[in-house]
Design a protein around this motif. Sequence first.
Motif, PDB file in Angstrom:
ATOM      1  N   ASP A   1      46.837  50.299  50.213  1.00 13.86           N
ATOM      2  CA  ASP A   1      48.150  50.581  49.975  1.00 13.86           C
ATOM      3  C   ASP A   1      48.440  51.847  50.503  1.00 13.86           C
ATOM      4  OD1 ASP A   1      50.261  52.297  48.199  1.00 13.86           O
ATOM      5  OD2 ASP A   1      49.334  51.229  46.421  1.00 13.86           O
TER       6      ASP A   1
ATOM      7  N   HIS B   1      47.816  37.512  52.125  1.00 15.57           N
ATOM      8  CA  HIS B   1      47.498  36.513  51.252  1.00 15.57           C
ATOM      9  C   HIS B   1      48.618  36.454  49.995  1.00 15.57           C
ATOM     10  CE1 HIS B   1      45.399  34.618  47.712  1.00 15.57           C
ATOM     11  NE2 HIS B   1      44.590  34.315  48.733  1.00 15.57           N
TER      12      HIS B   1
ATOM     13  N   LYS C   1      48.683  36.219  47.031  1.00 13.35           N
ATOM     14  CA  LYS C   1      48.462  36.491  45.567  1.00 13.35           C
ATOM     15  C   LYS C   1      48.467  38.160  45.592  1.00 13.35           C
ATOM     16  CE  LYS C   1      47.828  32.928  42.866  1.00 13.35           C
ATOM     17  NZ  LYS C   1      48.468  32.825  41.696  1.00 13.35           N
ATOM     18  N   GLU C   2      48.924  38.827  44.798  1.00  2.00           N
ATOM     19  CA  GLU C   2      49.000  40.055  44.526  1.00  2.00           C
ATOM     20  C   GLU C   2      47.678  40.699  44.418  1.00  2.00           C
ATOM     21  OE1 GLU C   2      52.386  41.058  42.436  1.00  2.00           O
ATOM     22  OE2 GLU C   2      53.677  39.936  43.461  1.00  2.00           O
ATOM     23  N   GLY C   3      47.227  41.642  45.049  1.00  2.28           N
ATOM     24  CA  GLY C   3      46.043  42.399  44.686  1.00  2.28           C
ATOM     25  C   GLY C   3      44.749  41.633  45.527  1.00  2.28           C
ATOM     26  N   ALA C   4      45.012  40.437  46.091  1.00  6.50           N
ATOM     27  CA  ALA C   4      43.997  39.952  46.920  1.00  6.50           C
ATOM     28  C   ALA C   4      43.135  40.840  47.733  1.00  6.50           C
ATOM     29  CB  ALA C   4      44.344  38.712  47.632  1.00  6.50           C
TER      30      ALA C   4
ATOM     31  N   VAL D   1      42.575  44.046  47.362  1.00  8.81           N
ATOM     32  CA  VAL D   1      41.563  44.699  46.831  1.00  8.81           C
ATOM     33  C   VAL D   1      40.159  43.982  46.137  1.00  8.81           C
ATOM     34  CG1 VAL D   1      41.149  45.773  44.517  1.00  8.81           C
ATOM     35  CG2 VAL D   1      43.506  45.859  45.506  1.00  8.81           C
ATOM     36  N   VAL D   2      40.132  42.662  45.976  1.00  7.75           N
ATOM     37  CA  VAL D   2      39.262  42.092  45.803  1.00  7.75           C
ATOM     38  C   VAL D   2      38.393  42.081  47.096  1.00  7.75           C
ATOM     39  CG1 VAL D   2      38.261  39.465  45.438  1.00  7.75           C
ATOM     40  CG2 VAL D   2      40.331  40.628  44.072  1.00  7.75           C
TER      41      VAL D   2
ATOM     42  N   HIS E   1      53.952  42.512  46.940  1.00 11.00           N
ATOM     43  CA  HIS E   1      53.397  43.691  46.384  1.00 11.00           C
ATOM     44  C   HIS E   1      53.201  44.863  47.457  1.00 11.00           C
ATOM     45  CE1 HIS E   1      49.402  45.648  44.610  1.00 11.00           C
ATOM     46  NE2 HIS E   1      50.513  46.311  43.988  1.00 11.00           N
ATOM     47  N   ASN E   2      52.193  44.834  48.321  1.00 10.03           N
ATOM     48  CA  ASN E   2      52.343  45.785  49.274  1.00 10.03           C
ATOM     49  C   ASN E   2      52.268  45.557  50.816  1.00 10.03           C
ATOM     50  OD1 ASN E   2      51.972  48.376  47.878  1.00 10.03           O
ATOM     51  ND2 ASN E   2      49.888  47.841  47.245  1.00 10.03           N
TER      52      ASN E   2
ATOM     53  N   ASN F   1      50.489  38.764  35.166  1.00  9.01           N
ATOM     54  CA  ASN F   1      51.336  38.485  36.427  1.00  9.01           C
ATOM     55  C   ASN F   1      50.894  37.167  36.880  1.00  9.01           C
ATOM     56  OD1 ASN F   1      52.772  38.516  38.609  1.00  9.01           O
ATOM     57  ND2 ASN F   1      51.658  40.220  39.529  1.00  9.01           N
TER      58      ASN F   1
ATOM     59  N   ARG G   1      51.472  36.005  39.494  1.00  7.94           N
ATOM     60  CA  ARG G   1      51.147  36.112  41.152  1.00  7.94           C
ATOM     61  C   ARG G   1      49.956  36.950  41.263  1.00  7.94           C
ATOM     62  NH1 ARG G   1      56.244  37.044  39.944  1.00  7.94           N
ATOM     63  NH2 ARG G   1      55.843  39.161  40.165  1.00  7.94           N
ATOM     64  N   CYS G   2      49.094  37.474  40.116  1.00 10.09           N
ATOM     65  CA  CYS G   2      47.949  38.307  40.455  1.00 10.09           C
ATOM     66  C   CYS G   2      46.963  37.513  41.039  1.00 10.09           C
ATOM     67  CB  CYS G   2      47.856  38.957  39.216  1.00 10.09           C
ATOM     68  SG  CYS G   2      46.166  39.926  39.213  1.00 10.09           S
ATOM     69  N   ILE G   3      46.018  38.000  41.778  1.00 10.68           N
ATOM     70  CA  ILE G   3      44.841  37.308  42.279  1.00 10.68           C
ATOM     71  C   ILE G   3      43.877  36.886  41.229  1.00 10.68           C
ATOM     72  CG2 ILE G   3      43.656  39.610  42.811  1.00 10.68           C
ATOM     73  CD1 ILE G   3      43.320  36.511  44.794  1.00 10.68           C
TER      74      ILE G   3
ATOM     75  N   ILE H   1      36.043  37.498  38.745  1.00  9.64           N
ATOM     76  CA  ILE H   1      36.105  38.951  38.921  1.00  9.64           C
ATOM     77  C   ILE H   1      36.626  39.730  37.465  1.00  9.64           C
ATOM     78  CG2 ILE H   1      36.691  39.153  41.201  1.00  9.64           C
ATOM     79  CD1 ILE H   1      39.590  38.947  40.673  1.00  9.64           C
TER      80      ILE H   1
ATOM     81  N   TYR I   1      44.551  45.403  40.437  1.00 11.19           N
ATOM     82  CA  TYR I   1      44.633  44.477  41.725  1.00 11.19           C
ATOM     83  C   TYR I   1      46.210  44.556  41.865  1.00 11.19           C
ATOM     84  CZ  TYR I   1      40.089  43.108  40.204  1.00 11.19           C
ATOM     85  OH  TYR I   1      39.001  43.268  39.682  1.00 11.19           O
ATOM     86  N   CYS I   2      47.112  44.081  41.024  1.00 11.27           N
ATOM     87  CA  CYS I   2      48.328  43.652  41.291  1.00 11.27           C
ATOM     88  C   CYS I   2      49.475  45.066  40.915  1.00 11.27           C
ATOM     89  CB  CYS I   2      48.850  42.357  40.875  1.00 11.27           C
ATOM     90  SG  CYS I   2      49.239  42.393  39.131  1.00 11.27           S
TER      91      CYS I   2
END
Lengths: 304, 138
Positions: free
Chosen positions: A6, A102, A104-107, A109-110, A127-128, B103, B105-107, B114, B132-133
């Motif tokens: 981010d 990716h 998917k949002e937050g991928a 971070v994983v 997302h970012n 969400n 769209r969240c991973i 996870i 995450y999102c």
Amino acid sequence: MQNLIDIMDLSIGEIDELIAKAKDIIAHPDVYRDKCRYKKLATLFFEPSTRTRLSFEAAMMELGGNVLGFSDAGSSSATKGESVSDTVAVVSGYADIIAMRHPKEGAPVVAAMKSDIPIINAGDGGHNHPTQTLTDLLTIKMEKGRLDNLTVGLCGDLKFGRTVHSLVAALSRYTGIKFVLISPQELKLPSYVKESYIKKNGIEYEQTTSLEDVIDQLDIVYMTRVQRERFFNEEDYLRLKDSYILDAGKMSKAKDDMIVMHPLPRVNEIAVEVDSDPRACYFKQAKYGKYIRMALILKLLEVE
Amino acid sequence: MTIDSIKDGVVIDHIKSGKAMDIYKFLNLEHTDCQVAIIKNASSKKLGKKDIIKIASDVQIDLDVLGYIDPDITVNIIRDGILAEKKHLELPKKITDVIMCKNPRCITTTEQGISHVFKLTDADSRVYRCMYCEAKAE
């Protein structure tokens, strides 16, 4: 080890350092030609992207490094159902740094949780997209000479445009910024972005639906695309679409030193006639993207 | 109405009226073997009406879960029939696997294995966002 997930992960000091490094790369490209020799960048693009991926690959090549990866999920093991965690765990054994896009949002971070090597978020859904924001900041610094005391017009789709949200967040940390938010009612900047960054930092802002009315006060106009599918009805779209097209007529009312930015791809929101105007910076902006990514790769790989 | 006082256990007090069953579920109390009393609509000077949960066992209570649901709840630990400890709750900075991200769209909707983690981003408005999102917890 550091990642970039981010834009707000970076302090103002770190952004200044990256910009200074990018400027040095532009001035002395030969010095950097072998800095990443024998290093490998993996570009894991689970969804297609042309500019961002090519920009990362060109950045690594200009540093003397190598590139491996895939450019859409169809050519990766994601189609077989492999998780992001597993893909990253494997690839971190093959490369020195990963740039990942990716849907998917937050991928990312994983990915960062599972990786032994630095992860750069090259866009996660809506997302970012922090390297676009770094590109925007370098462009502003190069073309305006400063990141403070600027009146910044953000025009078009301010609701869904992730590049706009990140730029608002990043610029809100500088003094003397004024935002002019130019959009149809349907595509206004979300209230959480306004609350979290603009109002929280006491930044002056103005909201309007007309680009023409405010263009004369702007130091920067940051254009984004108004997409037909974002409107509830066709009539509203047809009524509004042309008011967000930047053309020579509107440019004639702008300051002589205003700059026009756009994250690209452009469809029709900037008329082609504007391309030859010296204030049009969007193609230069794309080029600056390569240099700031070179600076970022050097920083995350801890190469002096 | 009389409910036996407990000798050793936990009394979760000052629960907003009507919320006792939510807490019962969040704390997985249906899986305990001990006696659990749920008192609904007890009179309260502070709240007017309140719910209380009495657990006749020294079970471990996840204070983060309780704090997330309602930081005004108090947890009383009873030993040998007397109040041994009174715990006032705080909004937890982070909650793990208590709620799920909504969400689409969240991973977390596709990635296996996870944890669902939410972080407190605005204590005044009690806003939690997905780690995450960054979607707001609903």
